[in-house]
Scaffold this motif. Sequence first.
Motif, PDB file in Angstrom:
ATOM      1  N   GLY A 179       1.185  11.344 -12.326  1.00 54.09           N
ATOM      2  CA  GLY A 179       0.232  10.414 -11.738  1.00 54.09           C
ATOM      3  C   GLY A 179       0.724   9.690 -10.507  1.00 54.09           C
ATOM      4  O   GLY A 179      -0.017   8.868  -9.952  1.00 54.09           O
ATOM      5  N   ARG A 180       1.941   9.954 -10.067  1.00 52.19           N
ATOM      6  CA  ARG A 180       2.406   9.341  -8.815  1.00 52.19           C
ATOM      7  C   ARG A 180       2.803  10.454  -7.849  1.00 52.19           C
ATOM      8  O   ARG A 180       3.193  11.557  -8.256  1.00 52.19           O
ATOM      9  CB  ARG A 180       3.595   8.396  -9.037  1.00 52.19           C
ATOM     10  CG  ARG A 180       4.770   9.016  -9.756  1.00 52.19           C
ATOM     11  CD  ARG A 180       5.901   8.005  -9.925  1.00 52.19           C
ATOM     12  NE  ARG A 180       6.542   7.692  -8.655  1.00 52.19           N
ATOM     13  CZ  ARG A 180       7.570   8.385  -8.159  1.00 52.19           C
ATOM     14  NH1 ARG A 180       8.060   9.438  -8.810  1.00 52.19           N
ATOM     15  NH2 ARG A 180       8.103   8.031  -7.030  1.00 52.19           N
ATOM     16  N   GLU A 181       2.680  10.154  -6.545  1.00 54.47           N
ATOM     17  CA  GLU A 181       2.980  11.120  -5.505  1.00 54.47           C
ATOM     18  C   GLU A 181       4.152  10.622  -4.667  1.00 54.47           C
ATOM     19  O   GLU A 181       4.205   9.440  -4.286  1.00 54.47           O
ATOM     20  CB  GLU A 181       1.769  11.328  -4.593  1.00 54.47           C
ATOM     21  CG  GLU A 181       0.602  12.028  -5.261  1.00 54.47           C
ATOM     22  CD  GLU A 181      -0.564  12.154  -4.295  1.00 54.47           C
ATOM     23  OE1 GLU A 181      -0.767  13.259  -3.754  1.00 54.47           O
ATOM     24  OE2 GLU A 181      -1.253  11.141  -4.066  1.00 54.47           O
ATOM     25  N   ARG A 187      -0.033   2.831 -11.395  1.00 52.09           N
ATOM     26  CA  ARG A 187      -1.127   1.899 -11.702  1.00 52.09           C
ATOM     27  C   ARG A 187      -2.113   1.782 -10.540  1.00 52.09           C
ATOM     28  O   ARG A 187      -3.327   1.774 -10.748  1.00 52.09           O
ATOM     29  CB  ARG A 187      -0.539   0.529 -12.037  1.00 52.09           C
ATOM     30  CG  ARG A 187      -1.575  -0.545 -12.311  1.00 52.09           C
ATOM     31  CD  ARG A 187      -0.914  -1.894 -12.524  1.00 52.09           C
ATOM     32  NE  ARG A 187      -1.908  -2.940 -12.757  1.00 52.09           N
ATOM     33  CZ  ARG A 187      -1.640  -4.235 -12.781  1.00 52.09           C
ATOM     34  NH1 ARG A 187      -0.389  -4.643 -12.579  1.00 52.09           N
ATOM     35  NH2 ARG A 187      -2.598  -5.115 -13.002  1.00 52.09           N
ATOM     36  N   PHE A 188      -1.577   1.705  -9.305  1.00 55.04           N
ATOM     37  CA  PHE A 188      -2.436   1.458  -8.149  1.00 55.04           C
ATOM     38  C   PHE A 188      -2.593   2.676  -7.233  1.00 55.04           C
ATOM     39  O   PHE A 188      -3.150   2.551  -6.141  1.00 55.04           O
ATOM     40  CB  PHE A 188      -1.881   0.290  -7.337  1.00 55.04           C
ATOM     41  CG  PHE A 188      -1.956  -1.037  -8.035  1.00 55.04           C
ATOM     42  CD1 PHE A 188      -3.152  -1.736  -8.092  1.00 55.04           C
ATOM     43  CD2 PHE A 188      -0.827  -1.585  -8.643  1.00 55.04           C
ATOM     44  CE1 PHE A 188      -3.214  -2.973  -8.741  1.00 55.04           C
ATOM     45  CE2 PHE A 188      -0.884  -2.815  -9.280  1.00 55.04           C
ATOM     46  CZ  PHE A 188      -2.082  -3.513  -9.332  1.00 55.04           C
ATOM     47  N   ASP A 189      -2.124   3.825  -7.660  1.00 51.50           N
ATOM     48  CA  ASP A 189      -2.174   5.021  -6.810  1.00 51.50           C
ATOM     49  C   ASP A 189      -1.496   4.780  -5.461  1.00 51.50           C
ATOM     50  O   ASP A 189      -2.020   5.166  -4.407  1.00 51.50           O
ATOM     51  CB  ASP A 189      -3.607   5.494  -6.588  1.00 51.50           C
ATOM     52  CG  ASP A 189      -4.008   6.563  -7.589  1.00 51.50           C
ATOM     53  OD1 ASP A 189      -3.181   6.910  -8.442  1.00 51.50           O
ATOM     54  OD2 ASP A 189      -5.141   7.062  -7.503  1.00 51.50           O
ATOM     55  N   VAL A 190      -0.351   4.152  -5.506  1.00 49.29           N
ATOM     56  CA  VAL A 190       0.433   3.884  -4.293  1.00 49.29           C
ATOM     57  C   VAL A 190       1.450   4.999  -4.106  1.00 49.29           C
ATOM     58  O   VAL A 190       2.132   5.404  -5.062  1.00 49.29           O
ATOM     59  CB  VAL A 190       1.136   2.516  -4.394  1.00 49.29           C
ATOM     60  CG1 VAL A 190       2.166   2.344  -3.291  1.00 49.29           C
ATOM     61  CG2 VAL A 190       0.103   1.394  -4.347  1.00 49.29           C
ATOM     62  N   GLN A 215       0.806  -1.213   0.000  1.00 50.23           N
ATOM     63  CA  GLN A 215       0.000   0.000   0.000  1.00 50.23           C
ATOM     64  C   GLN A 215       0.840   1.264   0.000  1.00 50.23           C
ATOM     65  O   GLN A 215       0.316   2.362  -0.207  1.00 50.23           O
ATOM     66  CB  GLN A 215      -0.928   0.022   1.217  1.00 50.23           C
ATOM     67  CG  GLN A 215      -0.202   0.130   2.544  1.00 50.23           C
ATOM     68  CD  GLN A 215      -1.142   0.200   3.735  1.00 50.23           C
ATOM     69  OE1 GLN A 215      -0.910  -0.455   4.724  1.00 50.23           O
ATOM     70  NE2 GLN A 215      -2.195   0.990   3.653  1.00 50.23           N
ATOM     71  N   GLY A 216       2.149   1.130   0.242  1.00 49.15           N
ATOM     72  CA  GLY A 216       3.063   2.258   0.246  1.00 49.15           C
ATOM     73  C   GLY A 216       4.486   1.761   0.074  1.00 49.15           C
ATOM     74  O   GLY A 216       4.784   0.582   0.320  1.00 49.15           O
ATOM     75  N   VAL A 217       5.368   2.668  -0.340  1.00 54.49           N
ATOM     76  CA  VAL A 217       6.769   2.324  -0.598  1.00 54.49           C
ATOM     77  C   VAL A 217       7.650   3.355   0.076  1.00 54.49           C
ATOM     78  O   VAL A 217       7.407   4.567  -0.037  1.00 54.49           O
ATOM     79  CB  VAL A 217       7.070   2.297  -2.116  1.00 54.49           C
ATOM     80  CG1 VAL A 217       8.550   2.010  -2.371  1.00 54.49           C
ATOM     81  CG2 VAL A 217       6.186   1.261  -2.820  1.00 54.49           C
ATOM     82  N   VAL A 218       8.676   2.898   0.788  1.00 50.34           N
ATOM     83  CA  VAL A 218       9.674   3.781   1.381  1.00 50.34           C
ATOM     84  C   VAL A 218      11.027   3.443   0.773  1.00 50.34           C
ATOM     85  O   VAL A 218      11.467   2.284   0.824  1.00 50.34           O
ATOM     86  CB  VAL A 218       9.745   3.616   2.916  1.00 50.34           C
ATOM     87  CG1 VAL A 218      10.814   4.531   3.501  1.00 50.34           C
ATOM     88  CG2 VAL A 218       8.391   3.899   3.564  1.00 50.34           C
TER      89      VAL A 218
END
Length: 681
Positions: free
Chosen positions: A224-226, A127-130, A101-104
Amino acid sequence: MSLAVTRRPLGLAASVVLLVAALLVTGLTPASAQPASGGARIDLQVLVVTDGSREVEAFHDALDTTGVPVQVVDLADPARPRIDAAFLADRVDGRPRARFQGVVLPGPGPKELAAAELAALHAYERRFDVRQISALAAGGAAAGTAEPEFRGALDGLTGRIGADALRAEFGYARGPVPFEDPSTHPDSWAEAARPLPGVRPLVTVDAPGAPRGLTVAGVRSDRGREELVLTVGYGSDSSQFQVLAPGMIRWLTRGIHLGLERAWFAVHIDDVLLPNARWVPEANCTAGSDCPPEVGPRPLIRMTADDVAFAVDWQRRHDFRMDLAYNGSGSVAAAPGAADPLTEALVAGKGEFGWINHTWSHLYLGCVRDFSVTPWQCDEVPLFGWTRHVNERTIADEIRLNIDFARRHGLPIDEAELVTGEHGGLAKPPRMPEDNPNLADALDETGILTLASDASSEPEQRMVGGANTVPRHPINLDFNTATEVETVDQYNFISTSLADGGDGTCEADGSCIRPADPVTGFRDVVVPAEADLALRHVLANDPRPHYVHQPQLTEDRTIYPILERVLGAYRALFTEDRPLLVPTMTATRDVLNGRAAFARAVGEGRVDAYVVDGVVTVSTDGHVDVPLTAPPGTRLEGAPGDFGDDYGTVRSGWFPVDGGRTLTLPTTGPTADPTTSEEQR
């Protein structure tokens, strides 16, 4: 299962209005916003890619402490998995699954990560709004800033959380972000700059010799990515990280994750009702204990009725409760056959405090001590060399007599809680390498379920018979000091090198400090050092209590400036939505037990949790008590009302799962087809 029980609530969480329209403009979305999953399954775990740097490890620690499941990829491990599309996502039950659900990451583009791996991560996030957090970056285009206009240490300065962020995931904070590191060297090194277009500042700072309001943390949008990027250094116990960590975890997980966080601060006052021996500054010893005979006696230290009145008034003014660990024999010894004014004052104000059994006479419950040598040693049976231990009957009597005292005076104790004198009976090498073998049986015989231990030597919980230990953090004001002069003198003696007049024990681990000034050192050195250490525990989601002794409530009343600094600093940083909680010993035991049991269940693969279109599903192998953080308005299957308790502008709590349960989130974000390629978008 409710684990955050307190004897007295310390304030009500205020409601927060989320200004959704403004947040959509800034890109800092409210915690209730959902990823554009469109039927995809988003697993509730975070991917931590680490290079071992302290910044990314700070996030790893914070996620672990909160209870968020993580999968760690160590970039230094030659056998690590390759990060590609197959590693990040697959299909389960006919639907796409995002495994994280998230990446560090250590930074926007770690050199140990192949370009193809970084591209796969970015494609997955789109793709997954992660969302992604880059733990540390140099200022510049990769961080979403112009060239830095300040490079240097920020230690001692204060930054500011942006207004948009305060209306979203960081709504628990008041705004100030102090840059402090518990290190002898400046470590809050920063590269502060103006944000580039498309970057929303999260934290700004007014650095010396530079324009005001430069950015050291911001959220950048990239097709599209944050990505949340920090350009200031920190460790897990740096104040800037501890203030920001809850909000950054909420931002990363969109406010929906396994685990929860709280701010805890319980303070135990040991030896209440007893007199304590006094430190002798000119001799660096304790009168009647380890002083040579020529030093002579010194007045004992014991609270008075006036000290009780002061404590009651202070607690009311500061909205805080202290827990008194009492020894009933001190009341009898102080006034044989008569009324003891201190006992009368404490009984009259008994409802103002927490109360804990500290044994009847503070007898050391480990080995039988031989004081004919200095330092003392455990006595041995002649010829056999066996250690002589305090017997089971004596231990049980010490516990029961003090319970009887509480019953006679109506003290509201939990009879299953116990603090032994000097944490006696528990192992403390080298002189007590093992527990008193009679301790466990005595605890079981008297119904003790919660037993205090010393976190400085035994930081983790364990079982002693049927009792769980609760490690307590010592505040470095010792049992034999009641004045500022005594406190500074002893502080210097145990904290400085032989060359500076100390006992030199600090030289073994390099922790020696310069001697504090005898006159100003208490306020200038002791108070900041002890208060700031305690505050770091509070901000680290650590429920373990702190402890001092009754001499700190009398004469110069040395504990109050420390408590006031902790409370003042905390309340200046956080809103009433995130109140300090004062757990009982039993509540602390349950919190620590619950965390450990949940971590074991996750580690054993017994918990599976994911979100699909606004519904959280938690599946378990057998019974597991599960902690969860979610937006207000989340509903738990089979339970009335909103899920969890209000804390920090979100809802969080524990719930039992036997096989599987679902929760319905209050809102979902716009849907999108997660199978659509980046090029098609």
